[in-house]
Design a protein around this motif. Structure first.
Motif, mmCIF file in Angstrom:
data_model
loop_
_atom_site.group_PDB
_atom_site.id
_atom_site.type_symbol
_atom_site.label_atom_id
_atom_site.label_comp_id
_atom_site.label_asym_id
_atom_site.label_seq_id
_atom_site.Cartn_x
_atom_site.Cartn_y
_atom_site.Cartn_z
ATOM 1 N N GLY A 1 -35.596 -20.714 55.536
ATOM 2 C CA GLY A 1 -36.547 -20.647 54.432
ATOM 3 C C GLY A 1 -36.103 -21.482 53.255
ATOM 4 O O GLY A 1 -35.012 -22.033 53.237
ATOM 5 N N GLU A 2 -36.953 -21.542 52.296
ATOM 6 C CA GLU A 2 -36.680 -22.341 51.105
ATOM 7 C C GLU A 2 -35.658 -21.648 50.233
ATOM 8 O O GLU A 2 -35.638 -20.423 50.107
ATOM 9 N N SER A 3 -34.784 -22.419 49.634
ATOM 10 C CA SER A 3 -33.927 -21.899 48.579
ATOM 11 C C SER A 3 -33.988 -22.895 47.438
ATOM 12 O O SER A 3 -34.089 -24.110 47.646
ATOM 13 N N VAL A 4 -33.939 -22.348 46.232
ATOM 14 C CA VAL A 4 -34.036 -23.185 45.045
ATOM 15 C C VAL A 4 -32.888 -22.821 44.143
ATOM 16 O O VAL A 4 -32.682 -21.641 43.839
ATOM 17 N N GLY A 5 -32.110 -23.806 43.718
ATOM 18 C CA GLY A 5 -30.956 -23.535 42.880
ATOM 19 C C GLY A 5 -30.921 -24.415 41.658
ATOM 20 O O GLY A 5 -31.372 -25.566 41.683
ATOM 21 N N LEU A 6 -30.393 -23.850 40.602
ATOM 22 C CA LEU A 6 -30.193 -24.629 39.374
ATOM 23 C C LEU A 6 -28.714 -24.941 39.237
ATOM 24 O O LEU A 6 -27.857 -24.163 39.633
ATOM 25 N N HIS A 7 -28.412 -26.079 38.692
ATOM 26 C CA HIS A 7 -27.030 -26.526 38.651
ATOM 27 C C HIS A 7 -26.192 -25.790 37.615
ATOM 28 O O HIS A 7 -25.001 -25.598 37.800
ATOM 29 N N LEU A 8 -26.790 -25.377 36.496
ATOM 30 C CA LEU A 8 -26.046 -24.735 35.434
ATOM 31 C C LEU A 8 -26.770 -23.479 34.971
ATOM 32 O O LEU A 8 -27.945 -23.536 34.687
ATOM 33 N N PRO A 9 -26.056 -22.354 34.845
ATOM 34 C CA PRO A 9 -26.737 -21.154 34.341
ATOM 35 C C PRO A 9 -27.012 -21.233 32.846
ATOM 36 O O PRO A 9 -27.952 -20.603 32.368
ATOM 37 N N THR A 10 -26.164 -21.957 32.098
ATOM 38 C CA THR A 10 -26.410 -22.106 30.666
ATOM 39 C C THR A 10 -26.175 -23.557 30.262
ATOM 40 O O THR A 10 -25.388 -24.278 30.883
ATOM 41 N N LEU A 11 -26.847 -23.938 29.192
ATOM 42 C CA LEU A 11 -26.722 -25.289 28.662
ATOM 43 C C LEU A 11 -26.878 -25.214 27.154
ATOM 44 O O LEU A 11 -27.828 -24.595 26.663
ATOM 45 N N SER A 12 -25.925 -25.803 26.436
ATOM 46 C CA SER A 12 -26.000 -25.826 24.967
ATOM 47 C C SER A 12 -26.205 -27.259 24.510
ATOM 48 O O SER A 12 -25.495 -28.169 24.951
ATOM 49 N N VAL A 13 -27.184 -27.441 23.642
ATOM 50 C CA VAL A 13 -27.552 -28.777 23.185
ATOM 51 C C VAL A 13 -27.731 -28.746 21.668
ATOM 52 O O VAL A 13 -28.257 -27.771 21.117
ATOM 53 N N GLN A 14 -27.304 -29.805 21.022
ATOM 54 C CA GLN A 14 -27.480 -29.913 19.573
ATOM 55 C C GLN A 14 -28.954 -30.152 19.270
ATOM 56 O O GLN A 14 -29.646 -30.913 19.969
ATOM 57 N N GLU A 15 -29.436 -29.513 18.210
ATOM 58 C CA GLU A 15 -30.816 -29.718 17.785
ATOM 59 C C GLU A 15 -31.072 -31.201 17.550
ATOM 60 O O GLU A 15 -30.275 -31.888 16.920
ATOM 61 N N GLY A 16 -32.161 -31.690 18.078
ATOM 62 C CA GLY A 16 -32.498 -33.097 17.940
ATOM 63 C C GLY A 16 -32.079 -33.952 19.120
ATOM 64 O O GLY A 16 -32.631 -35.035 19.328
ATOM 65 N N ASP A 17 -31.101 -33.466 19.882
ATOM 66 C CA ASP A 17 -30.669 -34.209 21.071
ATOM 67 C C ASP A 17 -31.643 -33.959 22.227
ATOM 68 O O ASP A 17 -32.480 -33.063 22.159
ATOM 69 N N ASN A 18 -31.484 -34.766 23.268
ATOM 70 C CA ASN A 18 -32.270 -34.549 24.479
ATOM 71 C C ASN A 18 -31.514 -33.621 25.415
ATOM 72 O O ASN A 18 -30.286 -33.621 25.440
ATOM 73 N N SER A 19 -32.245 -32.825 26.175
ATOM 74 C CA SER A 19 -31.591 -31.959 27.155
ATOM 75 C C SER A 19 -32.173 -32.226 28.538
ATOM 76 O O SER A 19 -33.338 -32.592 28.668
ATOM 77 N N ILE A 20 -31.329 -32.051 29.530
ATOM 78 C CA ILE A 20 -31.738 -32.250 30.921
ATOM 79 C C ILE A 20 -31.327 -31.027 31.723
ATOM 80 O O ILE A 20 -30.155 -30.636 31.727
#
Lengths: 114, 118
Positions: A1-20
Motif C-alpha cells: 500500500g501507499e506510504s507517505v513520509g515527511l523528511h522533518l517533523p519540525t522546521l524553524s525559519v526566520q520571518e521573511g525567509d523562504n521555507s521548504i
C-alpha cells in the motif's frame, strides 16, 4: 500500500525567509497530491494541489514541486510570515485506484522565528 | 456560508463505552469523510459517505461505523471504546465532481471532536 513520509517533523525559519517542506511517497500509481495547513485547534486547510501531469504549480506565496522519478514533492513558502506557523501535511491519492483513498503524511511543524 | 460543524467538540468516555459523533457539512456538499488524528499515527482516513452510502473505507476495525442522512449530515460511532481510540476525529465535506470523485481541492474540514478514553 501507499506510504507517505515527511523528511522533518519540525522546521524553524526566520520571518521573511523562504521555507521548504519535503514529502516522499511510495506508490508510483499516485497521481494527485495535496498540501494542507493545520493551525492549532483547527482542522486541516487546503493550500495547493498538483496532478501528476505537472511538475510545478504556483499559488499565492506557495509553490509545489513534484518529482515523479524519485517520488518526492515539496512545498515552498516564500517570505514566511508569523501566520504561516502551523503543521503542514502532504497527502496523496490515486485516481486510477477504484477506492480513491487519500493518504496523509505525518506532518511538519513550521516555526516562524521573529 | 457556514463551515463544517462538529459536535460535541470535546468528549470524555471510559473503556468499553460507545460514542457517537456528529458532523454537519457545508450546505450543498454531499460527500462527508471522517478522519482520525493522533500524534503517533497522524491523520488516517476512516470512511467516506456520499448520498447516504459508504463508498470508501479505511483500515479500521468494525467497531468504527458511520452513516449519512438524507440532508447529508453524518454521524460516526465507535463501540467498545479502547484507550487507543483517544484522538481528534475530523469530519470533512466536499463536492463530488462529474466523474464521481471527491473534490479534495474543495474539501473543508471541521474543527474536530477531541475524544479522550479513560
Amino acid at each position: 500500500g501507499e506510504s507517505v513520509g515527511l523528511h522533518l517533523p519540525t522546521l524553524s525559519v526566520q520571518e521573511g525567509d523562504n521555507s521548504i517542506i519535503n514529502c516522499a511517497y511510495s506508490n508510483s500509481a499516485s497521481d494527485y497530491f495535496i498540501w494542507y495547513k493545520q493551525e492549532s485547534g483547527k482542522g486541516p486547510q487546503f493550500i495547493i494541489d498538483i496532478r501528476s501531469n505537472m511538475d510545478k504549480r504556483q499559488g499565492q506565496r506557495v509553490t509545489v514541486l513534484l518529482n515523479k522519478t524519485v517520488k518526492h514533492l515539496s512545498l515552498q513558502i516564500a517570505a514566511t510570515q508569523p501566520g504561516d506557523s502551523a503543521v503542514y501535511f502532504c497527502a496523496v491519492s490515486a485516481a486510477r485506484n477504484r477506492d480513491d483513498k487519500i493518504i496523509f503524511g505525518k506532518g511538519t511543524r513550521l516555526h516562524i522565528l521573529p | 456560508k457556514a463551515g463544517v460543524t462538529q459536535t460535541p467538540r470535546y468528549l470524555i468516555k471510559t473503556r468499553g463505552q460507545q460514542v457517537t459523533l456528529s458532523c454537519s457539512p457545508i450546505s450543498g456538499h454531499r460527500s462527508v469523510s471522517w478522519y482520525q488524528q493522533t500524534p503517533g499515527q497522524g491523520l488516517q482516513f476512516l470512511f467516506e459517505y456520499f448520498s447516504e452510502t459508504q463508498r470508501n473505507k479505511g483500515n479500521f476495525p468494525g467497531r468504527f461505523s458511520g452513516r449519512q442522512f438524507s440532508n447529508s449530515r453524518s454521524e460516526m460511532n465507535v463501540s467498545t471504546l479502547e484507550l487507543g481510540d483517544s484522538a481528534l476525529y475530523l469530519c470533512a465535506s466536499s463536492f463530488v465532481g462529474l466523474a464521481g470523485r471527491t473534490s479534495y481541492n474543495e474539501q473543508f474540514f471541521g474543527p474536530g471532536t477531541r475524544l479522550t478514553v479513560l
